[in-house]
Design a protein around this motif. Structure first.
Motif, PDB file in Angstrom:
ATOM      1  N   ASN A 159     -30.190  -1.614  31.739  1.00 52.82           N
ATOM      2  CA  ASN A 159     -29.832  -0.221  31.447  1.00 52.82           C
ATOM      3  C   ASN A 159     -29.183   0.473  32.635  1.00 52.82           C
ATOM      4  OD1 ASN A 159     -30.094   0.628  28.850  1.00 52.82           O
ATOM      5  ND2 ASN A 159     -32.140   1.506  29.070  1.00 52.82           N
ATOM      6  N   ARG A 160     -29.548   0.057  33.835  1.00 53.18           N
ATOM      7  CA  ARG A 160     -29.045   0.727  35.032  1.00 53.18           C
ATOM      8  C   ARG A 160     -27.681   0.208  35.469  1.00 53.18           C
ATOM      9  NH1 ARG A 160     -34.231   0.491  38.990  1.00 53.18           N
ATOM     10  NH2 ARG A 160     -32.522   0.440  40.511  1.00 53.18           N
ATOM     11  N   SER A 161     -27.181  -0.806  34.804  1.00 47.34           N
ATOM     12  CA  SER A 161     -25.869  -1.358  35.146  1.00 47.34           C
ATOM     13  C   SER A 161     -24.770  -0.607  34.401  1.00 47.34           C
ATOM     14  CB  SER A 161     -25.789  -2.839  34.769  1.00 47.34           C
ATOM     15  OG  SER A 161     -26.724  -3.594  35.482  1.00 47.34           O
ATOM     16  N   PHE A 162     -23.565  -0.604  34.992  1.00 53.06           N
ATOM     17  CA  PHE A 162     -22.423  -0.049  34.286  1.00 53.06           C
ATOM     18  C   PHE A 162     -22.030  -0.998  33.172  1.00 53.06           C
ATOM     19  CE2 PHE A 162     -17.863   0.232  33.520  1.00 53.06           C
ATOM     20  CZ  PHE A 162     -17.715   1.590  33.262  1.00 53.06           C
ATOM     21  N   GLY A 163     -21.665  -0.439  32.019  1.00 51.88           N
ATOM     22  CA  GLY A 163     -21.249  -1.274  30.904  1.00 51.88           C
ATOM     23  C   GLY A 163     -20.072  -0.675  30.169  1.00 51.88           C
ATOM     24  N   PHE A 164     -19.273  -1.544  29.561  1.00 50.44           N
ATOM     25  CA  PHE A 164     -18.127  -1.090  28.774  1.00 50.44           C
ATOM     26  C   PHE A 164     -17.963  -2.005  27.578  1.00 50.44           C
ATOM     27  CE2 PHE A 164     -13.854  -0.153  27.461  1.00 50.44           C
ATOM     28  CZ  PHE A 164     -13.643   1.161  27.842  1.00 50.44           C
ATOM     29  N   ASN A 165     -17.912  -1.406  26.389  1.00 41.55           N
ATOM     30  CA  ASN A 165     -17.704  -2.142  25.144  1.00 41.55           C
ATOM     31  C   ASN A 165     -16.260  -1.915  24.707  1.00 41.55           C
ATOM     32  OD1 ASN A 165     -18.671  -1.764  21.726  1.00 41.55           O
ATOM     33  ND2 ASN A 165     -18.434  -3.689  22.796  1.00 41.55           N
ATOM     34  N   GLY A 166     -15.427  -2.965  24.788  1.00 44.83           N
ATOM     35  CA  GLY A 166     -13.998  -2.802  24.576  1.00 44.83           C
ATOM     36  C   GLY A 166     -13.518  -3.228  23.205  1.00 44.83           C
ATOM     37  N   LEU A 167     -12.234  -3.522  23.108  1.00 45.82           N
ATOM     38  CA  LEU A 167     -11.605  -3.913  21.857  1.00 45.82           C
ATOM     39  C   LEU A 167     -11.898  -5.374  21.531  1.00 45.82           C
ATOM     40  CD1 LEU A 167      -8.110  -2.219  22.328  1.00 45.82           C
ATOM     41  CD2 LEU A 167     -10.041  -1.363  20.986  1.00 45.82           C
ATOM     42  N   HIS A 168     -11.673  -5.729  20.265  1.00 46.85           N
ATOM     43  CA  HIS A 168     -11.965  -7.071  19.784  1.00 46.85           C
ATOM     44  C   HIS A 168     -11.121  -8.106  20.528  1.00 46.85           C
ATOM     45  CE1 HIS A 168     -13.764  -9.900  17.248  1.00 46.85           C
ATOM     46  NE2 HIS A 168     -13.163  -9.671  16.101  1.00 46.85           N
ATOM     47  N   GLY A 169     -11.793  -9.031  21.229  1.00 44.83           N
ATOM     48  CA  GLY A 169     -11.117 -10.111  21.923  1.00 44.83           C
ATOM     49  C   GLY A 169     -10.555  -9.758  23.283  1.00 44.83           C
ATOM     50  N   ARG A 170     -10.699  -8.470  23.689  1.00 45.88           N
ATOM     51  CA  ARG A 170     -10.063  -8.019  24.926  1.00 45.88           C
ATOM     52  C   ARG A 170     -11.020  -7.877  26.093  1.00 45.88           C
ATOM     53  NH1 ARG A 170      -6.959  -8.668  20.547  1.00 45.88           N
ATOM     54  NH2 ARG A 170      -4.784  -8.057  20.907  1.00 45.88           N
ATOM     55  N   MET A 171     -12.236  -8.382  25.955  1.00 37.33           N
ATOM     56  CA  MET A 171     -13.185  -8.315  27.063  1.00 37.33           C
ATOM     57  C   MET A 171     -12.610  -8.902  28.348  1.00 37.33           C
ATOM     58  SD  MET A 171     -15.348 -10.576  28.828  1.00 37.33           S
ATOM     59  CE  MET A 171     -15.933 -11.849  27.739  1.00 37.33           C
ATOM     60  N   PRO A 172     -11.921 -10.066  28.330  1.00 34.29           N
ATOM     61  CA  PRO A 172     -11.384 -10.615  29.585  1.00 34.29           C
ATOM     62  C   PRO A 172     -10.387  -9.694  30.280  1.00 34.29           C
ATOM     63  CG  PRO A 172     -11.437 -12.300  27.884  1.00 34.29           C
ATOM     64  CD  PRO A 172     -11.732 -11.006  27.201  1.00 34.29           C
ATOM     65  N   THR A 173      -9.620  -8.916  29.513  1.00 39.84           N
ATOM     66  CA  THR A 173      -8.665  -7.991  30.109  1.00 39.84           C
ATOM     67  C   THR A 173      -9.388  -6.907  30.898  1.00 39.84           C
ATOM     68  OG1 THR A 173      -7.247  -8.377  28.185  1.00 39.84           O
ATOM     69  CG2 THR A 173      -6.685  -6.525  29.603  1.00 39.84           C
ATOM     70  N   LEU A 174     -10.450  -6.380  30.316  1.00 40.26           N
ATOM     71  CA  LEU A 174     -11.255  -5.365  31.003  1.00 40.26           C
ATOM     72  C   LEU A 174     -11.911  -5.936  32.258  1.00 40.26           C
ATOM     73  CD1 LEU A 174     -12.875  -3.906  27.784  1.00 40.26           C
ATOM     74  CD2 LEU A 174     -11.245  -2.706  29.236  1.00 40.26           C
ATOM     75  N   VAL A 175     -12.389  -7.160  32.150  1.00 44.77           N
ATOM     76  CA  VAL A 175     -13.012  -7.818  33.299  1.00 44.77           C
ATOM     77  C   VAL A 175     -12.013  -7.972  34.441  1.00 44.77           C
ATOM     78  CG1 VAL A 175     -13.953 -10.018  34.111  1.00 44.77           C
ATOM     79  CG2 VAL A 175     -14.801  -9.017  31.998  1.00 44.77           C
ATOM     80  N   THR A 176     -10.785  -8.349  34.110  1.00 39.96           N
ATOM     81  CA  THR A 176      -9.760  -8.524  35.138  1.00 39.96           C
ATOM     82  C   THR A 176      -9.522  -7.224  35.895  1.00 39.96           C
ATOM     83  OG1 THR A 176      -8.701 -10.243  33.802  1.00 39.96           O
ATOM     84  CG2 THR A 176      -7.388  -9.275  35.572  1.00 39.96           C
TER      85      THR A 176
END
Length: 350
Positions: free
Chosen positions: A73-90
């Motif tokens: 819960n204390r970590s930053f999190g982001f729920n992105g678009l379908h299939g685009r998690m790697p783009t956000l990670v980059t």
């Protein structure tokens, strides 16, 4: 008066308890394999002694991508678009190279709409743990077949799956991943050690977790079911991860002399791999491809460390990022002054 026994609460290397790594109460189906994965992630990060604030969790779309709500819960999190998690990670890895990134995806999110992103984040060697919560079905949209559903599987509302499955471990291998593993959510002991090692790894570490959907893909003959998984799981080795702060000999008694192999990770921590029935060398890429091919043909799934190699330069190293994280540099230092712009314009004869 009755005596009371004080319950001791374990603290990790940064003085936190396991409860500091908890998330919200899960809204997934009771018995869902994803819940086991969430619990193991909490335990792995706790045992590694990472503060939750050092970790970022990013996901796409699907049942799997809801699960980051249920840990850290204390970590930053982001729920992105379908299939685009790697783009956000980059983007996150460029913004702050000090963070540990957990990418949570599913077989629909990675093996279908996100396959191109899955392949290219490995090619770029973005530092992260890429977890695929693989249940072989689109659970969020009522149980359609996914790209990892086994051929010939018959489900009540979908009929028969006519297409062969994709193997995400094989896709990761041929894309150049230096750390590839497979786990089973019904084997939490092995999964925890794999996660700890993968987090300690530099570069992209891919872990495909067979995670049964008890609502839509629960037939006993389905490869992603608990019944099939327990009967057909073949561990390649027994795994134990040791922090650099631990003496490796403390756990060596769990392994018979001469039957285990030490693997040193980039941060100085170690894996002990004890050979089981399969005499598998995880440093041999051809052997890794062979074991995945054999397991598909003979209808079992091999779990454990499938492949490990020396890590090529990460994307952060290739682009020579500054030591100071870019998201910590104030706008006054990022934006050029009027005098700087004038000099730039003059250099171009403007």
């Amino acid at each position: 008066m009755p005596s009371t026994v004080e319950k001791k609460v374990e603290h990790n290397l940064v003085g936190l308890t396991l409860s500091d790594y908890a998330g919200k109460k899960s809204t997934l189906c009771p018995g869902c394999g994803h819940n086991a994965i969430s619990n193991v992630i909490q335990a792995a990060v706790f045992e590694l002694g990472l503060a939750p604030e050092q970790v970022v969790k990013i996901s796409g779309i699907g049942c799997s991508s809801k699960s980051p709500n249920y840990f850290l819960n204390r970590s930053f999190g982001f729920n992105g678009l379908h299939g685009r998690m790697p783009t956000l990670v980059t983007g996150a890895c460029f913004a702050d190279h000090r963070i540990e990134i957990l990418g949570i995806s599913g077989d629909g999110d990675s093996a279908s709409i996100g396959m191109g992103h899955f392949k290219h984040i490995i090619r770029r060697n973005v530092p992260m743990l890429y977890i695929v919560e693989n249940n072989g079905v689109y659970g969020l949209t009522k149980g359609q077949f996914s790209a990892t559903s086994d051929q010939g599987l018959v489900l009540k509302h979908q009929g028969e799956n006519l297409l062969p499955p994709l193997d995400l471990c094989m896709e990761a291998l041929i894309s150049g991943a230096a750390f590839v593993a497979r786990a089973f959510s019904g084997d939490v002991k092995q999964m925890k050690e794999i996660f700890k090692a993968a987090i300690s790894q530099e570069g992209t570490a891919v872990v495909d977790v067979i995670s049964p959907c008890v609502t839509f893909n629960n037939r006993a003959e389905a490869m992603q079911s608990y019944t099939w998984g327990r009967a057909n799981q073949t561990p390649l080795q027994e795994i134990k991860h040791f922090n650099t702060r631990e003496e490796i000999e403390e756990g060596a008694e769990e392994f018979e002399p001469g039957t285990y192999k030490e693997v040193e990770l980039q941060d100085g921590s170690y894996l002990l791999l004890r050979k089981l029935d399969k005499d598998h060398d995880p440093s041999d890429k051809a052997a890794a491809l062979d074991i995945l091919t054999e397991s598909y043909k003979k209808k079992y799934f091999a779990t454990g460390l499938i492949y490990f190699s020396e890590v090529p330069p990460t994307i952060q190293e290739r682009y020579d990022l500054p030591d100071e994280p870019m998201n910590r540099i104030g706008i006054e230092r990022l934006r050029p002054t009027a005098a700087m712009l004038e000099r730039i314009n003059q250099s171009f004869g403007i």
